[in-house]
Design a protein around this motif. Structure first.
Motif, PDB file in Angstrom:
ATOM      1  N   GLN A 198       0.809  -1.214   0.000  1.00 23.14           N
ATOM      2  CA  GLN A 198       0.000   0.000   0.000  1.00 23.14           C
ATOM      3  C   GLN A 198       0.848   1.274   0.000  1.00 23.14           C
ATOM      4  O   GLN A 198       0.309   2.375  -0.092  1.00 23.14           O
ATOM      5  CB  GLN A 198      -0.912   0.001   1.236  1.00 23.14           C
ATOM      6  N   LEU A 199       2.152   1.125   0.076  1.00 23.76           N
ATOM      7  CA  LEU A 199       3.039   2.287   0.138  1.00 23.76           C
ATOM      8  C   LEU A 199       3.289   2.868  -1.248  1.00 23.76           C
ATOM      9  O   LEU A 199       3.121   2.191  -2.264  1.00 23.76           O
ATOM     10  CB  LEU A 199       4.362   1.885   0.787  1.00 23.76           C
ATOM     11  N   PRO A 200       3.716   4.128  -1.297  1.00 25.46           N
ATOM     12  CA  PRO A 200       4.040   4.734  -2.583  1.00 25.46           C
ATOM     13  C   PRO A 200       5.144   3.955  -3.304  1.00 25.46           C
ATOM     14  O   PRO A 200       6.036   3.381  -2.671  1.00 25.46           O
ATOM     15  CB  PRO A 200       4.525   6.137  -2.198  1.00 25.46           C
ATOM     16  N   THR A 201       5.078   3.951  -4.630  1.00 29.39           N
ATOM     17  CA  THR A 201       6.066   3.221  -5.438  1.00 29.39           C
ATOM     18  C   THR A 201       7.485   3.679  -5.134  1.00 29.39           C
ATOM     19  O   THR A 201       8.412   2.874  -5.064  1.00 29.39           O
ATOM     20  CB  THR A 201       5.777   3.424  -6.933  1.00 29.39           C
ATOM     21  N   GLY A 202       7.649   4.977  -4.937  1.00 24.64           N
ATOM     22  CA  GLY A 202       8.981   5.493  -4.642  1.00 24.64           C
ATOM     23  C   GLY A 202       9.556   4.934  -3.351  1.00 24.64           C
ATOM     24  O   GLY A 202      10.764   4.719  -3.247  1.00 24.64           O
ATOM     25  N   THR A 203       8.701   4.692  -2.377  1.00 24.43           N
ATOM     26  CA  THR A 203       9.146   4.113  -1.105  1.00 24.43           C
ATOM     27  C   THR A 203       9.508   2.647  -1.280  1.00 24.43           C
ATOM     28  O   THR A 203      10.547   2.175  -0.799  1.00 24.43           O
ATOM     29  CB  THR A 203       8.048   4.246  -0.034  1.00 24.43           C
ATOM     30  N   ILE A 204       8.674   1.917  -1.979  1.00 28.73           N
ATOM     31  CA  ILE A 204       8.928   0.489  -2.214  1.00 28.73           C
ATOM     32  C   ILE A 204      10.238   0.292  -2.971  1.00 28.73           C
ATOM     33  O   ILE A 204      10.986  -0.661  -2.709  1.00 28.73           O
ATOM     34  CB  ILE A 204       7.761  -0.144  -2.992  1.00 28.73           C
ATOM     35  N   ALA A 205      10.526   1.197  -3.874  1.00 27.38           N
ATOM     36  CA  ALA A 205      11.743   1.077  -4.685  1.00 27.38           C
ATOM     37  C   ALA A 205      13.010   1.163  -3.853  1.00 27.38           C
ATOM     38  O   ALA A 205      14.080   0.716  -4.298  1.00 27.38           O
ATOM     39  CB  ALA A 205      11.755   2.155  -5.768  1.00 27.38           C
ATOM     40  N   THR A 206      12.931   1.702  -2.642  1.00 28.46           N
ATOM     41  CA  THR A 206      14.125   1.837  -1.794  1.00 28.46           C
ATOM     42  C   THR A 206      14.358   0.604  -0.914  1.00 28.46           C
ATOM     43  O   THR A 206      15.367   0.535  -0.223  1.00 28.46           O
ATOM     44  CB  THR A 206      13.996   3.064  -0.877  1.00 28.46           C
ATOM     45  N   LEU A 207      13.449  -0.336  -0.944  1.00 28.19           N
ATOM     46  CA  LEU A 207      13.545  -1.501  -0.070  1.00 28.19           C
ATOM     47  C   LEU A 207      14.519  -2.533  -0.632  1.00 28.19           C
ATOM     48  O   LEU A 207      14.816  -2.540  -1.838  1.00 28.19           O
ATOM     49  CB  LEU A 207      12.158  -2.133   0.103  1.00 28.19           C
ATOM     50  N   PRO A 208      15.018  -3.423   0.209  1.00 29.74           N
ATOM     51  CA  PRO A 208      15.924  -4.475  -0.266  1.00 29.74           C
ATOM     52  C   PRO A 208      15.232  -5.358  -1.312  1.00 29.74           C
ATOM     53  O   PRO A 208      14.015  -5.568  -1.280  1.00 29.74           O
ATOM     54  CB  PRO A 208      16.226  -5.271   1.013  1.00 29.74           C
ATOM     55  N   ALA A 209      16.029  -5.895  -2.242  1.00 26.69           N
ATOM     56  CA  ALA A 209      15.484  -6.734  -3.307  1.00 26.69           C
ATOM     57  C   ALA A 209      14.726  -7.932  -2.748  1.00 26.69           C
ATOM     58  O   ALA A 209      13.692  -8.340  -3.286  1.00 26.69           O
ATOM     59  CB  ALA A 209      16.613  -7.201  -4.236  1.00 26.69           C
ATOM     60  N   GLY A 210      15.224  -8.487  -1.664  1.00 22.91           N
ATOM     61  CA  GLY A 210      14.562  -9.645  -1.078  1.00 22.91           C
ATOM     62  C   GLY A 210      13.163  -9.319  -0.586  1.00 22.91           C
ATOM     63  O   GLY A 210      12.259 -10.167  -0.653  1.00 22.91           O
ATOM     64  N   THR A 211      12.976  -8.096  -0.089  1.00 31.51           N
ATOM     65  CA  THR A 211      11.645  -7.675   0.370  1.00 31.51           C
ATOM     66  C   THR A 211      10.720  -7.447  -0.808  1.00 31.51           C
ATOM     67  O   THR A 211       9.558  -7.876  -0.804  1.00 31.51           O
ATOM     68  CB  THR A 211      11.750  -6.382   1.203  1.00 31.51           C
ATOM     69  N   ILE A 212      11.222  -6.767  -1.820  1.00 29.17           N
ATOM     70  CA  ILE A 212      10.410  -6.487  -3.006  1.00 29.17           C
ATOM     71  C   ILE A 212       9.977  -7.780  -3.685  1.00 29.17           C
ATOM     72  O   ILE A 212       8.857  -7.895  -4.192  1.00 29.17           O
ATOM     73  CB  ILE A 212      11.194  -5.602  -3.997  1.00 29.17           C
ATOM     74  N   ALA A 213      10.857  -8.759  -3.691  1.00 21.62           N
ATOM     75  CA  ALA A 213      10.554 -10.029  -4.357  1.00 21.62           C
ATOM     76  C   ALA A 213       9.337 -10.727  -3.753  1.00 21.62           C
ATOM     77  O   ALA A 213       8.683 -11.532  -4.422  1.00 21.62           O
ATOM     78  CB  ALA A 213      11.763 -10.953  -4.300  1.00 21.62           C
ATOM     79  N   GLY A 214       9.017 -10.417  -2.511  1.00 20.13           N
ATOM     80  CA  GLY A 214       7.878 -11.056  -1.864  1.00 20.13           C
ATOM     81  C   GLY A 214       6.567 -10.328  -2.071  1.00 20.13           C
ATOM     82  O   GLY A 214       5.531 -10.765  -1.551  1.00 20.13           O
ATOM     83  N   LEU A 215       6.586  -9.240  -2.819  1.00 20.98           N
ATOM     84  CA  LEU A 215       5.373  -8.461  -3.059  1.00 20.98           C
ATOM     85  C   LEU A 215       4.568  -9.036  -4.224  1.00 20.98           C
ATOM     86  O   LEU A 215       5.106  -9.751  -5.072  1.00 20.98           O
ATOM     87  CB  LEU A 215       5.740  -7.006  -3.338  1.00 20.98           C
ATOM     88  N   PRO A 216       3.295  -8.699  -4.293  1.00 20.83           N
ATOM     89  CA  PRO A 216       2.467  -9.178  -5.416  1.00 20.83           C
ATOM     90  C   PRO A 216       2.992  -8.672  -6.757  1.00 20.83           C
ATOM     91  O   PRO A 216       3.592  -7.590  -6.838  1.00 20.83           O
ATOM     92  CB  PRO A 216       1.090  -8.585  -5.102  1.00 20.83           C
ATOM     93  N   VAL A 217       2.749  -9.454  -7.806  1.00 20.33           N
ATOM     94  CA  VAL A 217       3.221  -9.107  -9.152  1.00 20.33           C
ATOM     95  C   VAL A 217       2.750  -7.725  -9.604  1.00 20.33           C
ATOM     96  O   VAL A 217       3.546  -6.945 -10.152  1.00 20.33           O
ATOM     97  CB  VAL A 217       2.782 -10.183 -10.172  1.00 20.33           C
ATOM     98  N   PRO A 218       1.492  -7.351  -9.389  1.00 19.79           N
ATOM     99  CA  PRO A 218       1.061  -6.022  -9.822  1.00 19.79           C
ATOM    100  C   PRO A 218       1.852  -4.889  -9.176  1.00 19.79           C
ATOM    101  O   PRO A 218       2.070  -3.842  -9.798  1.00 19.79           O
ATOM    102  CB  PRO A 218      -0.419  -5.979  -9.409  1.00 19.79           C
ATOM    103  N   VAL A 219       2.262  -5.086  -7.933  1.00 22.45           N
ATOM    104  CA  VAL A 219       3.035  -4.049  -7.233  1.00 22.45           C
ATOM    105  C   VAL A 219       4.439  -3.954  -7.821  1.00 22.45           C
ATOM    106  O   VAL A 219       4.936  -2.862  -8.094  1.00 22.45           O
ATOM    107  CB  VAL A 219       3.111  -4.361  -5.721  1.00 22.45           C
ATOM    108  N   ILE A 220       5.070  -5.093  -8.026  1.00 24.19           N
ATOM    109  CA  ILE A 220       6.422  -5.103  -8.589  1.00 24.19           C
ATOM    110  C   ILE A 220       6.426  -4.522  -9.997  1.00 24.19           C
ATOM    111  O   ILE A 220       7.359  -3.817 -10.400  1.00 24.19           O
ATOM    112  CB  ILE A 220       6.978  -6.541  -8.621  1.00 24.19           C
TER     113      ILE A 220
END
Length: 364
Positions: free
Chosen positions: A248-270
């Motif tokens: 639910q966070l802004p895309t810009g915020t998600i982009a700063t997270l570690p790759a391992g965290t992003i990898a666990g997000l839903p496909v539409p978010v990634i």
């Protein structure tokens, strides 16, 4: 060395109260007895200062609580209960007495919050608390040493008179505070309270706290905060939150997270992330993304993907891939490539192409 008889009397009362409390608050009281000692120039023979007008009753004062009960334990072990409205009234009285003992006069109007905070922060507050009148207030606060900060909450003062001691307020004292009072506390004061207490507050109370304070709260508490508030926290803190919250966070915020965290997000978010961010993800994660998203990635990233995924990409994208990668693609995929690209394939791969494609390759 205690020179003043008044100081001696109050010191005895402080130590007696500390012994009666038998708690960490009592120990803190004994340790801080010096903070309440009288100045050398204040003696029982000093002329009485002009009267301080306390003004309206506590329940009519701005910031005074009018609901809730605060439990305490008397020296003889019996339970006592003082309403927060009564405790607030006693707080105003203590502040007024402290001002009077300092030789100042407030006449014609009640103390305002700023004046009350300054009075409770002074050394005269300990002298003002001496005597049975304020015993119930000291018990409600857990110890006399807690009274200034306890009163700061009840009166919603601008700040804590003794901020270094506020985290020592007993759990039962904080837990008994009415929610309406806590809601009125300014963010700087809330930030001084213990983490365990803040973790129990509703999200609308916590949203104004500094990021470094919010970062120390449990993940379960942070997860209940608005997305805009969570987005201000360090990436390492956000990474500990559930994927449903991070999504639910802004895309810009998600982009700063570690790759391992992003990898666990839903496909539409990634899929909404910038290509350079996606390119850092594991190949297995990228392979799950839509073809249109993969097509925008660098050739070196696409080259890491499984052949079945690569084979679905448009011809213009395939044409810029390394030859060793293309050589692994099915013949039906290679047959669509430009002649210039086919000419770079190994002879062993070219020989498997359809005759119609080979004829064009020879003509080329």
């Amino acid at each position: 060395m205690i020179k003043s008889p008044l100081a001696k009397i109050f010191t005895v009362k402080v130590l007696g109260l500390a012994a009666a409390c038998g708690t960490a608050g009592g120990v803190a009281l004994a340790a801080n007895a010096g903070a309440f000692s009288t100045d050398a120039h204040v003696t029982p023979s000093s002329p009485a200062p002009a009267a301080v007008t306390v003004g309206a009753p506590a329940q009519a004062r701005p910031g005074a609580a009018d609901t809730g009960q605060t439990a305490g334990t008397l020296a003889d072990g019996t339970a006592s209960t003082v309403s927060t409205s009564r405790a607030a009234g006693l707080c105003w009285e203590v502040a007024s007495k402290a001002v009077a003992r300092a030789g100042q006069t407030v006449s014609g109007h009640p103390l305002n919050p700023v004046a009350a905070e300054q009075a409770l922060a002074g050394t005269q507050v300990g002298q003002a608390l001496a005597g049975p009148t304020f015993a119930s207030l000291a018990q409600a606060a857990g110890a006399a040493v807690n009274v200034p900060d306890y009163c700061a909450v009840l009166l919603t003062l601008p700040r804590f008179p003794q901020p270094g001691l506020v985290r020592d307020l007993p759990a039962r004292v904080l837990s008994a505070l009415p929610a309406t009072l806590v809601d009125k506390l300014p963010a700087p004061m809330l930030a001084e309270l213990p983490v365990w207490y803040l973790a129990q507050q509703p999200s609308h109370v916590l949203t104004g706290l500094p990021a470094h304070v919010l970062a120390g709260l449990p993940a379960g508490t942070i997860a209940q905060l608005p997305a805009g508030t969570i987005a201000q926290l360090p990436a390492g803190v956000i990474a500990q939150l559930p994927a449903t919250v991070i999504s639910q966070l802004p895309t810009g915020t998600i982009a700063t997270l570690p790759a391992g965290t992003i990898a666990g997000l839903p496909v539409p978010v990634i899929s909404e992330l910038p290509p350079p961010v996606i390119a850092q993800l594991p190949a297995g994660t990228i392979a799950r993304l839509p073809v249109g998203v993969i097509a925008k990635l660098p050739a070196a990233t696409i080259a890491r993907l499984p052949v079945p995924v690569v084979s679905q990409l448009p011809v213009p994208v395939l044409s810029r891939l390394p030859i060793p990668v293309l050589a692994k693609c099915p013949v039906r995929v290679l047959a669509q490539l430009p002649t210039g690209v086919l000419a770079q394939l190994p002879v062993s791969v070219q020989s498997g192409l359809p005759a119609s494609v080979l004829s064009q390759l020879k003509l080329g």
